[in-house]
Design a protein around this motif. Structure first.
Motif, PDB file in Angstrom:
ATOM      1  N   THR A 226       0.802  -1.235   0.000  1.00  0.00           N
ATOM      2  CA  THR A 226       0.000   0.000   0.000  1.00  0.00           C
ATOM      3  C   THR A 226       0.834   1.283   0.000  1.00  0.00           C
ATOM      4  O   THR A 226       0.272   2.357   0.139  1.00  0.00           O
ATOM      5  CB  THR A 226      -0.933   0.041   1.227  1.00  0.00           C
ATOM      6  OG1 THR A 226      -0.164  -0.152   2.417  1.00  0.00           O
ATOM      7  CG2 THR A 226      -1.996  -1.025   1.145  1.00  0.00           C
ATOM      8  N   GLY A 227       2.140   1.209  -0.106  1.00  0.00           N
ATOM      9  CA  GLY A 227       2.904   2.452  -0.094  1.00  0.00           C
ATOM     10  C   GLY A 227       4.396   2.220   0.024  1.00  0.00           C
ATOM     11  O   GLY A 227       4.868   1.084  -0.038  1.00  0.00           O
ATOM     12  N   LEU A 228       5.133   3.326   0.202  1.00  0.00           N
ATOM     13  CA  LEU A 228       6.594   3.252   0.214  1.00  0.00           C
ATOM     14  C   LEU A 228       7.179   4.103   1.332  1.00  0.00           C
ATOM     15  O   LEU A 228       6.470   4.805   2.043  1.00  0.00           O
ATOM     16  CB  LEU A 228       7.161   3.680  -1.144  1.00  0.00           C
ATOM     17  CG  LEU A 228       6.579   4.923  -1.855  1.00  0.00           C
ATOM     18  CD1 LEU A 228       6.795   6.182  -1.069  1.00  0.00           C
ATOM     19  CD2 LEU A 228       7.205   5.045  -3.230  1.00  0.00           C
ATOM     20  N   ALA A 229       8.503   4.021   1.463  1.00  0.00           N
ATOM     21  CA  ALA A 229       9.253   4.826   2.427  1.00  0.00           C
ATOM     22  C   ALA A 229      10.372   5.538   1.673  1.00  0.00           C
ATOM     23  O   ALA A 229      11.108   4.904   0.910  1.00  0.00           O
ATOM     24  CB  ALA A 229       9.832   3.951   3.534  1.00  0.00           C
ATOM     25  N   ALA A 341      13.939   5.202  -2.541  1.00  0.00           N
ATOM     26  CA  ALA A 341      12.630   4.724  -2.085  1.00  0.00           C
ATOM     27  C   ALA A 341      12.642   3.210  -1.932  1.00  0.00           C
ATOM     28  O   ALA A 341      13.163   2.487  -2.790  1.00  0.00           O
ATOM     29  CB  ALA A 341      11.535   5.131  -3.073  1.00  0.00           C
ATOM     30  N   PHE A 342      12.045   2.752  -0.849  1.00  0.00           N
ATOM     31  CA  PHE A 342      11.839   1.327  -0.626  1.00  0.00           C
ATOM     32  C   PHE A 342      10.335   1.057  -0.699  1.00  0.00           C
ATOM     33  O   PHE A 342       9.555   1.707  -0.024  1.00  0.00           O
ATOM     34  CB  PHE A 342      12.387   0.902   0.737  1.00  0.00           C
ATOM     35  CG  PHE A 342      13.862   1.129   0.897  1.00  0.00           C
ATOM     36  CD1 PHE A 342      14.772   0.208   0.398  1.00  0.00           C
ATOM     37  CD2 PHE A 342      14.344   2.284   1.517  1.00  0.00           C
ATOM     38  CE1 PHE A 342      16.139   0.423   0.524  1.00  0.00           C
ATOM     39  CE2 PHE A 342      15.699   2.500   1.657  1.00  0.00           C
ATOM     40  CZ  PHE A 342      16.608   1.580   1.149  1.00  0.00           C
ATOM     41  N   GLY A 343       9.960   0.109  -1.568  1.00  0.00           N
ATOM     42  CA  GLY A 343       8.551  -0.279  -1.659  1.00  0.00           C
ATOM     43  C   GLY A 343       7.791   0.269  -2.839  1.00  0.00           C
ATOM     44  O   GLY A 343       6.619  -0.060  -3.020  1.00  0.00           O
ATOM     45  N   GLY A 344       8.415   1.093  -3.684  1.00  0.00           N
ATOM     46  CA  GLY A 344       7.702   1.640  -4.829  1.00  0.00           C
ATOM     47  C   GLY A 344       8.476   2.735  -5.512  1.00  0.00           C
ATOM     48  O   GLY A 344       9.637   3.002  -5.192  1.00  0.00           O
ATOM     49  N   ILE A 380       2.929   0.617   6.648  1.00  0.00           N
ATOM     50  CA  ILE A 380       4.196  -0.109   6.639  1.00  0.00           C
ATOM     51  C   ILE A 380       4.667  -0.272   8.079  1.00  0.00           C
ATOM     52  O   ILE A 380       4.752   0.687   8.830  1.00  0.00           O
ATOM     53  CB  ILE A 380       5.277   0.653   5.834  1.00  0.00           C
ATOM     54  CG1 ILE A 380       4.864   0.747   4.359  1.00  0.00           C
ATOM     55  CG2 ILE A 380       6.629  -0.042   5.953  1.00  0.00           C
ATOM     56  CD1 ILE A 380       5.790   1.631   3.517  1.00  0.00           C
ATOM     57  N   SER A 381       4.945  -1.505   8.468  1.00  0.00           N
ATOM     58  CA  SER A 381       5.443  -1.780   9.821  1.00  0.00           C
ATOM     59  C   SER A 381       6.964  -1.664   9.819  1.00  0.00           C
ATOM     60  O   SER A 381       7.654  -2.443   9.165  1.00  0.00           O
ATOM     61  CB  SER A 381       5.036  -3.189  10.273  1.00  0.00           C
ATOM     62  OG  SER A 381       3.628  -3.306  10.309  1.00  0.00           O
ATOM     63  N   SER A 382       7.482  -0.672  10.543  1.00  0.00           N
ATOM     64  CA  SER A 382       8.915  -0.370  10.476  1.00  0.00           C
ATOM     65  C   SER A 382       9.790  -1.458  11.055  1.00  0.00           C
ATOM     66  O   SER A 382      10.930  -1.639  10.613  1.00  0.00           O
ATOM     67  CB  SER A 382       9.202   0.951  11.195  1.00  0.00           C
ATOM     68  OG  SER A 382       8.554   2.022  10.571  1.00  0.00           O
ATOM     69  N   HIS A 383       9.300  -2.178  12.075  1.00  0.00           N
ATOM     70  CA  HIS A 383      10.182  -3.077  12.817  1.00  0.00           C
ATOM     71  C   HIS A 383       9.696  -4.516  12.918  1.00  0.00           C
ATOM     72  O   HIS A 383      10.392  -5.352  13.495  1.00  0.00           O
ATOM     73  CB  HIS A 383      10.389  -2.532  14.233  1.00  0.00           C
ATOM     74  CG  HIS A 383      11.021  -1.182  14.263  1.00  0.00           C
ATOM     75  ND1 HIS A 383      12.386  -0.985  14.185  1.00  0.00           N
ATOM     76  CD2 HIS A 383      10.479   0.057  14.325  1.00  0.00           C
ATOM     77  CE1 HIS A 383      12.641   0.307  14.198  1.00  0.00           C
ATOM     78  NE2 HIS A 383      11.510   0.965  14.295  1.00  0.00           N
TER      79      HIS A 383
END
Length: 389
Positions: A226-229, A341-344, A380-383
């Motif tokens: 559903t998204g990126l960082a 970017a990570f995830g997209g 997004i779950s960071s950990h």
């Protein structure tokens, strides 16, 4: 505030922490009510200091001076709960720093902070209890006293009238008011709460989509598709070509990834580099400028090295021949600032968002904490990732 009120405040907060509802949190037509006894995922308000849930109670309604709940996280830093009286003039925060419990209290011009006890960010469920013992508040973990905070003030300040505001997963004071500022986001879950025997339900924004807690967890950053960082590449300075350039390593089982794992975008807002996992064909597709190459997905980790005029990608024992592009000095561009970017792919509505667990992300040998991203999707779950045997 006298010692008894301090105890009520701290315990209420703790109880409230997992209680909820804050005055001024919004009209009833914009909130819905939920119970505080079920499982609550705290990690869904990234980038906002505002609490996930709130509640309030008259101080005269508080009949218990003990609260308990179960808590689980792999996150080393964040807020579990917050509470205050006198409209925020006196406040309490319970959080983690370096995985260790920390309590902070603000009263008039006095700030107090105490930290200690066992690390709680081991991914296991811990029974946490807060109770009063005279002028002290005791934090007990798994049946053993872990942290004690005492605060003795003038009895003339004792006033048990008015409301207590309680919040979960955020704070209502400015972060600068804390004695030891900390990152508020907490990738963790609470359950089985007993909050001072208060029956007041928690309030949550009617548009807030509560995510369930994973049944079991493992270390990593989980992307649900559903998204990126986003990060700025210049925050991870690259060395010159003869010293290694820029390096990104991502651990995990690539066979369980699907979507864009990583992208690098330059000043023209077009991706210079994309690495995308295709679960259906079990391929990892690397695109560098106009060049494309593929690797086979498997139980392997990913390594990428960007030099001045080329990029090299490894997936386990597989290694692509260098993809060369001499049109730019990529190391110089990296150091000036590109969007990592990570995830997209940022700004690309057609980008296939990543679904999967990245067990560990390293850039230039530095572990990357997604909580410190310039931008990150709240889901997004960071950990933590769902456990995969």
């Amino acid at each position: 505030m006298g010692p008894w009120e301090v105890i009520l405040l701290l315990l209420c907060m703790s109880s409230t922490c997992l209680g909820q509802a804050v005055e001024g949190s919004g009209s009833r037509d914009r909130t819905r009510l939920i119970s505080g006894r079920g499982s609550i995922n705290l990690g869904q308000r990234w980038g906002s200091k505002s609490p996930l849930m709130n509640t309030s109670a008259n101080l005269t309604e508080i009949t218990s001076i003990k609260s308990s709940f179960e808590f689980r996280t792999l996150d080393p830093e964040g807020v579990v709960f917050y509470g205050d009286t006198k409209g925020g003039a006196d406040w309490f925060v319970l959080g983690l720093r370096g995985g260790v419990p920390e309590m902070q209290v603000g009263k008039a011009n006095t700030l107090t902070s105490v930290a200690g006890g066992p690390k709680l960010n081991d991914g296991k469920w811990h029974k946490v209890e807060l109770r009063s013992e005279g002028v002290f508040v005791v934090l007990e973990v798994d049946g053993t006293a872990a942290l004690v905070l005492g605060l003795h003030t003038n009895p003339e300040d004792c006033n048990l009238e008015g409301k207590m505001r309680l919040s979960l997963g955020g704070i209502l004071v400015r972060e600068l008011e804390l004695l030891n500022p900390l990152r508020t986001e907490m990738d963790g879950c609470v359950r089985a709460g007993n909050w001072l025997n208060l029956s007041t339900p928690w309030e949550i924004d009617v548009n807030e989509e509560l995510r369930p807690c994973f049944d079991e967890i493992q270390k990593g950053s989980y992307f649900p598709g559903t998204g990126l960082a986003l990060f700025n590449s210049s925050d991870f300075p690259a060395k010159q070509m003869d010293e290694g350039g820029a390096e990104v390593k991502i651990q995990g089982h690539s066979s369980e990834w699907n979507g864009t794992v990583l992208s690098l975008t330059g000043s023209q807002d077009k991706p210079v580099l994309t690495i995308t996992a295709k679960a259906q064909t079990a391929e990892l597709i690397v695109t560098f400028g106009t060049q494309t190459a593929t690797l086979k997905l498997g139980p392997h980790s990913l390594a990428l090295k960007l030099s001045s005029h080329a990029v090299q990608v490894e997936l386990g024992q597989q290694q692509l021949s260098k993809l060369v592009d001499v049109t730019h000095d990529w190391v110089t561009m990296w150091n000036k600032g590109m969007v990592l970017a990570f995830g997209g792919v940022p700004g690309d509505s057609d980008s296939q968002w990543l679904e999967g667990c990245l067990s560990l992300i390293q850039v230039q040998g530095q572990d990357v904490d997604l909580d410190w991203a310039l931008q990150k999707h709240s889901f997004i779950s960071s950990h933590s990732c769902p456990f995969s045997p």
